[in-house]
Design an enzyme around this catalytic site. Sequence first.
Site, PDB file in Angstrom:
ATOM      1  N   TYR A  59     -12.601  16.423  -5.466  1.00  0.00           N
ATOM      2  CA  TYR A  59     -11.591  16.626  -6.383  1.00  0.00           C
ATOM      3  C   TYR A  59     -10.327  17.287  -5.772  1.00  0.00           C
ATOM      4  O   TYR A  59      -9.231  16.965  -6.182  1.00  0.00           O
ATOM      5  CB  TYR A  59     -12.010  17.576  -7.626  1.00  0.00           C
ATOM      6  CG  TYR A  59     -10.976  17.680  -8.815  1.00  0.00           C
ATOM      7  CD1 TYR A  59     -10.674  16.527  -9.569  1.00  0.00           C
ATOM      8  CD2 TYR A  59      -9.832  18.728  -8.720  1.00  0.00           C
ATOM      9  CE1 TYR A  59      -9.870  16.706 -10.622  1.00  0.00           C
ATOM     10  CE2 TYR A  59      -8.785  18.609  -9.608  1.00  0.00           C
ATOM     11  CZ  TYR A  59      -8.854  17.605 -10.688  1.00  0.00           C
ATOM     12  OH  TYR A  59      -7.875  17.589 -11.645  1.00  0.00           O
ATOM     13  N   PHE A  81      17.989   0.972 -10.068  1.00  0.00           N
ATOM     14  CA  PHE A  81      16.766   0.545 -10.252  1.00  0.00           C
ATOM     15  C   PHE A  81      16.079   0.612 -11.600  1.00  0.00           C
ATOM     16  O   PHE A  81      16.131   1.899 -12.178  1.00  0.00           O
ATOM     17  CB  PHE A  81      15.877   0.939  -9.067  1.00  0.00           C
ATOM     18  CG  PHE A  81      14.422  -0.010  -9.007  1.00  0.00           C
ATOM     19  CD1 PHE A  81      14.459  -1.305  -8.642  1.00  0.00           C
ATOM     20  CD2 PHE A  81      13.393   0.606  -9.519  1.00  0.00           C
ATOM     21  CE1 PHE A  81      13.296  -2.234  -8.646  1.00  0.00           C
ATOM     22  CE2 PHE A  81      12.047  -0.158  -9.698  1.00  0.00           C
ATOM     23  CZ  PHE A  81      12.197  -1.573  -9.149  1.00  0.00           C
ATOM     24  N   THR A  82      15.357  -0.316 -11.927  1.00  0.00           N
ATOM     25  CA  THR A  82      14.912  -0.068 -13.407  1.00  0.00           C
ATOM     26  C   THR A  82      14.148   1.197 -13.744  1.00  0.00           C
ATOM     27  O   THR A  82      14.670   1.894 -14.670  1.00  0.00           O
ATOM     28  CB  THR A  82      13.981  -1.454 -13.694  1.00  0.00           C
ATOM     29  OG1 THR A  82      12.890  -1.383 -12.778  1.00  0.00           O
ATOM     30  CG2 THR A  82      14.869  -2.729 -13.607  1.00  0.00           C
ATOM     31  N   ASP A 138      15.482   6.979  -2.118  1.00  0.00           N
ATOM     32  CA  ASP A 138      14.507   6.095  -2.745  1.00  0.00           C
ATOM     33  C   ASP A 138      13.968   5.220  -1.189  1.00  0.00           C
ATOM     34  O   ASP A 138      14.578   4.206  -1.054  1.00  0.00           O
ATOM     35  CB  ASP A 138      15.150   5.174  -3.695  1.00  0.00           C
ATOM     36  CG  ASP A 138      13.878   4.135  -4.238  1.00  0.00           C
ATOM     37  OD1 ASP A 138      12.821   4.024  -3.432  1.00  0.00           O
ATOM     38  OD2 ASP A 138      14.103   3.754  -5.617  1.00  0.00           O
ATOM     39  N   LYS A 167       4.948  -0.954  -1.600  1.00  0.00           N
ATOM     40  CA  LYS A 167       5.870  -1.919  -0.961  1.00  0.00           C
ATOM     41  C   LYS A 167       5.671  -1.813   0.557  1.00  0.00           C
ATOM     42  O   LYS A 167       4.587  -2.173   1.077  1.00  0.00           O
ATOM     43  CB  LYS A 167       7.332  -1.780  -1.351  1.00  0.00           C
ATOM     44  CG  LYS A 167       7.485  -1.555  -2.833  1.00  0.00           C
ATOM     45  CD  LYS A 167       7.252  -2.466  -3.800  1.00  0.00           C
ATOM     46  CE  LYS A 167       7.438  -2.138  -5.175  1.00  0.00           C
ATOM     47  NZ  LYS A 167       8.544  -1.161  -5.759  1.00  0.00           N
ATOM     48  N   ARG A 204      15.997 -11.254 -12.586  1.00  0.00           N
ATOM     49  CA  ARG A 204      16.422  -9.981 -12.344  1.00  0.00           C
ATOM     50  C   ARG A 204      18.226 -10.174 -12.857  1.00  0.00           C
ATOM     51  O   ARG A 204      19.166 -10.565 -11.859  1.00  0.00           O
ATOM     52  CB  ARG A 204      16.529  -9.849 -10.921  1.00  0.00           C
ATOM     53  CG  ARG A 204      15.186  -9.173 -10.260  1.00  0.00           C
ATOM     54  CD  ARG A 204      15.055  -7.681 -10.385  1.00  0.00           C
ATOM     55  NE  ARG A 204      14.404  -7.339 -11.897  1.00  0.00           N
ATOM     56  CZ  ARG A 204      13.739  -6.319 -11.915  1.00  0.00           C
ATOM     57  NH1 ARG A 204      13.059  -5.480 -10.740  1.00  0.00           N
ATOM     58  NH2 ARG A 204      12.899  -5.907 -13.169  1.00  0.00           N
ATOM     59  N   PHE A 214      12.349  -6.173 -20.092  1.00  0.00           N
ATOM     60  CA  PHE A 214      11.941  -7.382 -19.184  1.00  0.00           C
ATOM     61  C   PHE A 214      10.523  -7.435 -18.999  1.00  0.00           C
ATOM     62  O   PHE A 214       9.910  -8.641 -18.786  1.00  0.00           O
ATOM     63  CB  PHE A 214      12.596  -7.185 -17.781  1.00  0.00           C
ATOM     64  CG  PHE A 214      12.286  -6.308 -16.844  1.00  0.00           C
ATOM     65  CD1 PHE A 214      13.045  -4.914 -16.898  1.00  0.00           C
ATOM     66  CD2 PHE A 214      11.447  -6.319 -15.840  1.00  0.00           C
ATOM     67  CE1 PHE A 214      12.522  -3.965 -16.194  1.00  0.00           C
ATOM     68  CE2 PHE A 214      11.035  -5.332 -15.170  1.00  0.00           C
ATOM     69  CZ  PHE A 214      11.603  -4.033 -15.286  1.00  0.00           C
TER      70      PHE A 214
END
Length: 477
Positions: free
Chosen positions: A73, A125-126, A216, A259, A383, A450
């Site tokens: 943990y 960005f969303t 980001d 990513k 998009r 979306f």
Amino acid sequence: MSKRSWAEPYKIKMIEPLRMTSPDERDAAMSAAGFNTFLLRSDEVYIDLLTDSGTTAMSDRQWAGVMLGDEAYAGSANYYHLEDAVHRYYGYKHLIPTHQGRGAEHLLSRLLIKPGDVVPGNMYFTTTRAHQELAGGRFVDIIGDAAHDVNSKEPFKGNVDLSKLQAAIDTHGAGRIPYVCLQCCVNMAGGQPVSMANIAAVSALCKEHGISVMLDATRAVENAYFIKAREPGYGPRSIEEILREICSYTDGCTNSAKKDCLVNIGGFLCVNDDALAEEARNMVVLFEGLHTYGGLAGRDMEAMAIGIAESVQYDHIRARVGQVEYLGTLLENAGVPIILPVGGHGIFIDAIRFLPHIPREQFPAQALAAALFVESGVRSMERGAVSAGRDPDTRANIFPKLELVRLTIPRRVYTQAHMDVTAESVIELFNQPERVVGLEITHEPRYLRFFQARFRPVTGERVLKPAREALSCASSN
Ligand SMILES: *Cc1c(COP(=O)(O)O)cnc(C)c1O
């Protein structure tokens, strides 16, 4: 570009069979999914280019690392391996793991944004913008105009327009700007990179006004590749060095490890400031998990630590970006309108030029994504206006300049042959665009619509009228 210049730098050890379907099966599946590719079941899909997020094939080393998961943990050994990798390759002082990128965005937004603040960024960005708004902030776009121009071939279309940043500071005052959110390989602009010179200039301007810069870093490795390939002086530098230099101009980052970092789940927040790190570690316990696992299993953190080291290897990143470019070249040569230069993670088709007969109000990109699936079993993503959502004040639809369909290439998953089949499918539709029918919304969720919105064709039942000759991916393969 010759094939040899980017041939996959790996060989295949385990395979996952693909299922081929008939056009009628796909038509039924698309209707059942409300003409939203997010609502398809993956076993209905032939080549899945919905997203490159978490769809990576892990290496044998990473799978071996999974077996070394230390599922304690607190204080898992894997956390410390991840911390070492983040220190070495990204260079930030404090690491707070999260279950994925939006977990880190949530923490950062809550920690730094007060109601009424504005957060300038190089295109929204969303999930990033949604968390900024949930915290009471407002996103202000400071990306250069070239990013919104499908005809511009500038090499660094992700660059911040410094005069827009200065204007945001003048209008709102530095006190209302908790940080500038700087995105690498700007996703919604087509994966377009930012130059090192621009990153340095943004950092300098922000420093002058006492404003932090938060990266980001989700696509920072791909961005580093473009800097090496395109920016004078960076050719001889390693991806590793360039990545560290990018991060060195910023005060912290959010990252979706799904990513660049070559894993199926995971993310992290990094900050250099000790007090902010302390607050973030207090908060991560509420929303993600203890600060040494942040919602991840030990094995996930181990796979991420190994993935980060693999991600900066030149052969890997060159082949990754090269595969995207290969698909782009096939489409460009056929005259298909795509965003050029091709970005780091996918091909973005200009749906407005592809389907000139469908008005913006009928969501041409949504219709094209649905029709491409029915045509070929290739799954892509809208998009455009559906992703852009509604104005938070007026609730009116936002119609961004770009109305795109994204063919996103998962890392190390598909071969060049899959790229050939994908290109042929798109070109087939491009030659008969009038077969595609516009859509209207029948169900709209409140957040990030979306993902779960449903549609119907404005006329008839089908988004893709039958072809003049019968075509099917099954028979053409
Ligand atoms: C994917 C992505 C995110 C969000 O990360 P998740 O892991 O999907 O939550 C944030 N920013 C960019 C640029 C992304 O591509």
